[in-house]
Design an enzyme around this catalytic site. Structure first.
Site, PDB file in Angstrom:
ATOM      1  N   LYS A 194     -15.034  -7.936   5.081  1.00  0.00           N
ATOM      2  CA  LYS A 194     -14.451  -8.934   5.979  1.00  0.00           C
ATOM      3  C   LYS A 194     -14.560  -8.310   7.469  1.00  0.00           C
ATOM      4  O   LYS A 194     -14.247  -7.036   7.423  1.00  0.00           O
ATOM      5  CB  LYS A 194     -13.192  -9.419   5.328  1.00  0.00           C
ATOM      6  N   SER A 207      -2.588  -7.496   2.809  1.00  0.00           N
ATOM      7  CA  SER A 207      -3.050  -7.462   4.046  1.00  0.00           C
ATOM      8  C   SER A 207      -3.416  -8.803   4.671  1.00  0.00           C
ATOM      9  O   SER A 207      -2.993  -9.374   5.694  1.00  0.00           O
ATOM     10  CB  SER A 207      -4.440  -6.524   4.532  1.00  0.00           C
ATOM     11  N   HIS A 209       0.869  -1.284  -0.002  1.00  0.00           N
ATOM     12  CA  HIS A 209       0.133   0.115  -0.094  1.00  0.00           C
ATOM     13  C   HIS A 209       0.932   1.335   0.029  1.00  0.00           C
ATOM     14  O   HIS A 209       0.678   2.149  -0.713  1.00  0.00           O
ATOM     15  CB  HIS A 209      -0.944  -0.174   1.282  1.00  0.00           C
ATOM     16  N   ARG A 257      -1.946  -5.574  -8.548  1.00  0.00           N
ATOM     17  CA  ARG A 257      -0.695  -6.515  -8.149  1.00  0.00           C
ATOM     18  C   ARG A 257      -0.567  -7.315  -9.199  1.00  0.00           C
ATOM     19  O   ARG A 257       0.531  -7.697  -9.716  1.00  0.00           O
ATOM     20  CB  ARG A 257      -0.784  -6.928  -6.763  1.00  0.00           C
TER      21      ARG A 257
HETATM   22  O1  PNS Z   1      -8.593  -2.738   0.497  1.00  0.00           O
HETATM   23  P1  PNS Z   1     -10.161  -3.353   0.176  1.00  0.00           P
HETATM   24  O2  PNS Z   1     -10.705  -4.177   0.905  1.00  0.00           O
HETATM   25  O3  PNS Z   1      -9.861  -4.021  -1.145  1.00  0.00           O
HETATM   26  O4  PNS Z   1     -10.974  -2.260  -0.431  1.00  0.00           O
HETATM   27  C1  PNS Z   1     -12.299  -2.395  -0.670  1.00  0.00           C
HETATM   28  C2  PNS Z   1     -12.853  -0.833  -0.932  1.00  0.00           C
HETATM   29  C3  PNS Z   1     -13.120  -0.205   0.576  1.00  0.00           C
HETATM   30  C4  PNS Z   1     -12.352  -0.154  -1.906  1.00  0.00           C
HETATM   31  C5  PNS Z   1     -14.470  -1.145  -1.303  1.00  0.00           C
HETATM   32  O5  PNS Z   1     -15.109  -2.393  -0.584  1.00  0.00           O
HETATM   33  C6  PNS Z   1     -15.370  -0.063  -1.133  1.00  0.00           C
HETATM   34  O6  PNS Z   1     -15.002   0.997  -2.221  1.00  0.00           O
HETATM   35  N1  PNS Z   1     -16.184   0.065  -0.357  1.00  0.00           N
HETATM   36  C7  PNS Z   1     -17.164   1.374  -0.140  1.00  0.00           C
HETATM   37  C8  PNS Z   1     -18.530   0.644  -0.474  1.00  0.00           C
HETATM   38  C9  PNS Z   1     -18.870   0.846  -1.938  1.00  0.00           C
HETATM   39  O7  PNS Z   1     -18.907   2.124  -2.361  1.00  0.00           O
HETATM   40  N2  PNS Z   1     -19.131  -0.200  -2.279  1.00  0.00           N
HETATM   41  C10 PNS Z   1     -19.388   0.056  -3.895  1.00  0.00           C
HETATM   42  C11 PNS Z   1     -18.353  -0.220  -4.826  1.00  0.00           C
HETATM   43  S1  PNS Z   1     -17.755  -2.014  -4.668  1.00  0.00           S
END
Ligand code: PNS
Length: 167
Positions: free
Chosen positions: A46, A133, A22, A95
Site C-alpha cells: 500500500k 496502523s 506492534h 490479533r
Molecule cells: O505490516 P505489513 O504490511 O502487514 O507487513 C507485510 C510484510 C512487510 C511482512 C510483507 O509484505 C513482506 O514480507 N514483504 C516483503 C516482500 C516479500 O518477501 N514478499 C513475499 C512474502 S508475502
C-alpha cells in the site's frame, strides 16, 4: 531482563505508523528472545503515509529503551533479508482470526522460497487486538483521537503531517 532463548528473531512489517500493538509484540519478543530486529519494509504494497526514514525514526524513538532490539529496513524479499542473519526466525503478531489466514499463507510461502525461513506467531495482548496502523490512520483522518493507540512521537509526526495539509 530474565534469561532469553539464544534465538534471534526478525519482526517485519510496514509500521506505517508503529502502534502500541506492534510495540507490545516487540517488548514481549525482546523478553523471550536473545535479539529482536524490527525490519521495516521499504516499499509496502500500500502507498505509505510515512516515508521509510520516518517509519524507522518513529520505531527508533519508541524502542529506545529496549537493549536487545534493533531497527533496520529492507527492500525485496523478506527471506533474502533474513538470510543475512546466521540463524533467525520471522516473528509475526496475530490479533484476530482473520489475520491468521493471510499470515499462515505468508509463513508457508516464506518457508518454501529459496533460502526459506520459519515463522513463529505471537498472539496480541487482548487490549491491542483491535489496533492496526490502517485503523489508526483512518480514525486520525476523520478527526478522531488516536493517542491511546500510538506513542507520543508518532502522534507528533501525524499532527505535523496534518499541519502541512497532508492527510
Ligand atoms: O505490516 P505489513 O504490511 O502487514 O507487513 C507485510 C510484510 C512487510 C511482512 C510483507 O509484505 C513482506 O514480507 N514483504 C516483503 C516482500 C516479500 O518477501 N514478499 C513475499 C512474502 S508475502
Amino acid at each position: 531482563m530474565g534469561k532469553t532463548s539464544g534465538i534471534v528473531v526478525v519482526y517485519p512489517g510496514s509500521f506505517d505508523p508503529v502502534t502500541f500493538g506492534h510495540l507490545d509484540i516487540v517488548r514481549r519478543a525482546a523478553a523471550q528472545f536473545t535479539s529482536v530486529t524490527v525490519a521495516v519494509v521499504a516499499n509496502p504494497s500500500k502507498s505509505p503515509m510515512f516515508s521509510l526514514a520516518e517509519r524507522v525514526e518513529m520505531l527508533r524513538e519508541a524502542c529506545a529503551g529496549l537493549r536487545n532490539v534493533e531497527i533496520d529496513s529492507f527492500e525485496g524479499l523478506l527471506v533474502d533479508y533474513v538470510r543475512r542473519f546466521e540463524r533467525a526466525l520471522i516473528i509475526k503478531g496475530l490479533r484476530i482470526v482473520s489475520d491468521f489466514e493471510h499470515e499462515f499463507s505468508m509463513a508457508l510461502l516464506n518457508r518454501k522460497l529459496k533460502g526459506g525461513a520459519e515463522t513463529i506467531f505471537m498472539p496480541a495482548s487482548a487490549e491491542f487486538a483491535y489496533v492496526s496502523s490502517s485503523s489508526v490512520k483512518e480514525v486520525f483522518a476523520l478527526g478522531g483521537d488516536v493517542a491511546e493507540f500510538v506513542p507520543k512521537s508518532v502522534l507528533r509526526h501525524m499532527l505535523a503531517r496534518r499541519r502541512k495539509g497532508k492527510r
